[in-house]
Structure formats: C-alpha cells, structure tokens
Write an enzyme that holds these catalytic residues in place. Sequence first.
Site, PDB file in Angstrom:
ATOM      1  N   TYR A 111       1.035  -1.459   0.191  1.00 19.10           N
ATOM      2  CA  TYR A 111       0.057   0.454  -0.473  1.00 19.10           C
ATOM      3  C   TYR A 111       1.066   1.600   0.042  1.00 19.10           C
ATOM      4  CZ  TYR A 111      -3.850  -3.425   1.177  1.00 19.10           C
ATOM      5  OH  TYR A 111      -4.901  -3.932   1.243  1.00 19.10           O
ATOM      6  N   HIS A 118      -1.203 -12.360   0.336  1.00 16.33           N
ATOM      7  CA  HIS A 118      -1.762 -11.624  -0.305  1.00 16.33           C
ATOM      8  C   HIS A 118      -2.678 -12.087  -1.201  1.00 16.33           C
ATOM      9  CE1 HIS A 118      -1.927  -6.724  -0.540  1.00 16.33           C
ATOM     10  NE2 HIS A 118      -3.361  -7.312  -0.403  1.00 16.33           N
ATOM     11  N   LEU A 164     -17.726  -1.269   1.820  1.00 18.07           N
ATOM     12  CA  LEU A 164     -18.659  -0.025   0.761  1.00 18.07           C
ATOM     13  C   LEU A 164     -18.290   0.232  -0.729  1.00 18.07           C
ATOM     14  CD1 LEU A 164     -17.665   2.432   3.738  1.00 18.07           C
ATOM     15  CD2 LEU A 164     -19.854   1.198   3.311  1.00 18.07           C
ATOM     16  N   ARG A 209     -15.792   0.444  -2.519  1.00 19.94           N
ATOM     17  CA  ARG A 209     -14.794   0.947  -2.953  1.00 19.94           C
ATOM     18  C   ARG A 209     -15.381   2.267  -3.358  1.00 19.94           C
ATOM     19  NH1 ARG A 209     -11.132  -2.622  -4.246  1.00 19.94           N
ATOM     20  NH2 ARG A 209     -11.564  -4.547  -5.542  1.00 19.94           N
ATOM     21  N   GLY A 210     -16.242   3.299  -2.395  1.00 22.38           N
ATOM     22  CA  GLY A 210     -16.629   4.553  -2.335  1.00 22.38           C
ATOM     23  C   GLY A 210     -17.849   4.213  -2.906  1.00 22.38           C
TER      24      GLY A 210
END
Length: 324
Positions: A56, A121, A202, A204-205
């Site tokens: 990230y 991951h 959510l 991705r917005g």
Amino acid sequence: MQMRKLGSRGPMVSAIGLGAMSFGGIFGPTTETESLACLDAMVEAGINFIDTANIYGMGVSETVIGKWLASRRPDVVIATKASIVNGPPRRIDNSAGHLRTELEASLKRLGVERVDLFYIHRREHTRPLAEVIGTLRDLETEGKIGGYGLSEVAPETLRAAHAIHPCTAVQNEYSLWSRQPELGLIQECARLGTTFVAFSPLARGMLGETPLRHDQVQDGFRAQNPRFTEPNFSRNTARIDRFRNWCKARGWSVPATALAWAMGAGDHVLPIPGTRRADRLREWLPLPDLTAADRAEIEALLPAGFAAGDRYGDHQLLAIERYC
C-alpha cells in the site's frame, strides 16, 4: 462498539476495522497529517483493528501507521500482508525468503516486534500450499506473528490450509454488490472458526454517504475497473440511489447501513471499510439495528448480482481464486 474474536485463538477486536490502503495514495493524493487525523478518529470511534499491507503505497501506509503508533501508543490490533511483487512484471511470491524479508521490513516500518495477523496477499499457485503454511506456522512459533491469514481464496484453499495449521482469518471482498463469499466461503469460515474479513464493504466508495461522480473515480484502480466504467457506472449509481433514498428516509447513513448489513452475515464477519479521511470515518457510525424486514427490503432494492460489470478487470485478476 461491538467486539468480535479474531479467529478461534486471537484477540478481541472491534466489529469494524479500518482498511488503510488509501493511506498509500491508491484512491487519490493523501497527506501524513490527514492519515494521522483519520487514525485518531478511528480510536475515538472505538475501532481498534487496522489492516494494512507492504504494497500500500510501497510502504507508505505502514510507515504512517508506525509514526502514529510511536506517538500515541494506542492499544490496537495490527494486520499486514505480503506476497505481491509489484514488478514489472507483477507477480506473486510466497517463498519463505520473500515472506520473511517482507515481514521484517513491515515490522520495521510499523515500529513493532510482531503483528497480530499476517496474510499472504495472494496465493502462489505453483508453490505447494504445505510449504507456504509451514512458513507461516514457523513465523507464528517464533512470535513474529499472532496468526496467519489468506486473501482472495476459495473455500477449498481454506480447508486445505486450515488442515495443516489453523487459519486465523480469510480476507475477501464482500459487500452489497460483491456477494460471491455467500456461496461457500463465509459458511466455511464459520465452520472452521476462522474470521471472515470483508474488504471493500462500502463498494470502493459507491456506498459512501455522498454519491460519487464519474470524474472522481478516474484514479489508477477504479478507472480501469468494469463497474466504474461507462455505461456500468451510471447504471450502478442509479440502482444504489434507490438504496440511498431508503436509508435517508430512515435517518440512517448509507455507509453505516451497508456495514450493518455486512456484519449481519455472521458473528464471525468483520468488515474493514477504508478511508483516509476522519470525516468519512465518522459517517460509519452509529450502526442501525437492522431487522429481518429491513434486510428483506434491502435485498429487494439491491438483490444479489445487481451490479453491472465484474468486480475486477481481466488485468486485475492475478492469483485471485474464482470458485463459482
């Protein structure tokens, strides 16, 4: 804040966690000051579980969290991940050497001696699973991690891994518009005593309090994601607007309602919405107490499979296990 156990052997954590991917600038520019304020708001809200990864921002997210930990000394539970090699070419590496090297780098950036949860991951499918789980078991025995997790895996991988050494958590995408885990993974986690960590709860917005405009999703990830490209974006926005109006009529925030819906999938389900902004985080609470009738109405508004477009483009599917 409700509390839930992290796996069968892990600590108690808040029933909502904070996904820290956007601290690394994945969804637009951010600042250290903004991220630190978001972490402070997280603690104020009663959230004590932070989910990050080495990739990230190529270490930026972990570094910011490390500075926050050093200055605040909070009582929090930390999860991080490794195995994606950015490249080029982008690839997956679950070798013992890579996982150990990346974990040590993560611990240094975070300023801690151990993390409570360490995920691969993605699964490297050419490497025997027993070898990978053996590495993770060794890291746990050495006290560098509290437990291990898997991300974007199928139920069969979880079963096989758990038979070698108990798996603390599985992290897959799950929300009102991404419901594949209902087809076996959430149930398998419950059977094995593994926490199901729902990332992007959510959407991705899309399930934020304020509707997204198409120009706001022209970042590196969403700009190439089928659900955020036209005409899919407009179709999805129109469908979610019906849910948005339903929430407004009840005096509930859209993200709080979406999180309450995800948590209702089981006591072992732990959503980790992501944000870099304190004001957005505060919109997640309080959570409404959804009744069976409420859930039925939500299902009518946003039935399984309502989303136009796949959750990933073909170029984004590296090592993601698809099982139905």
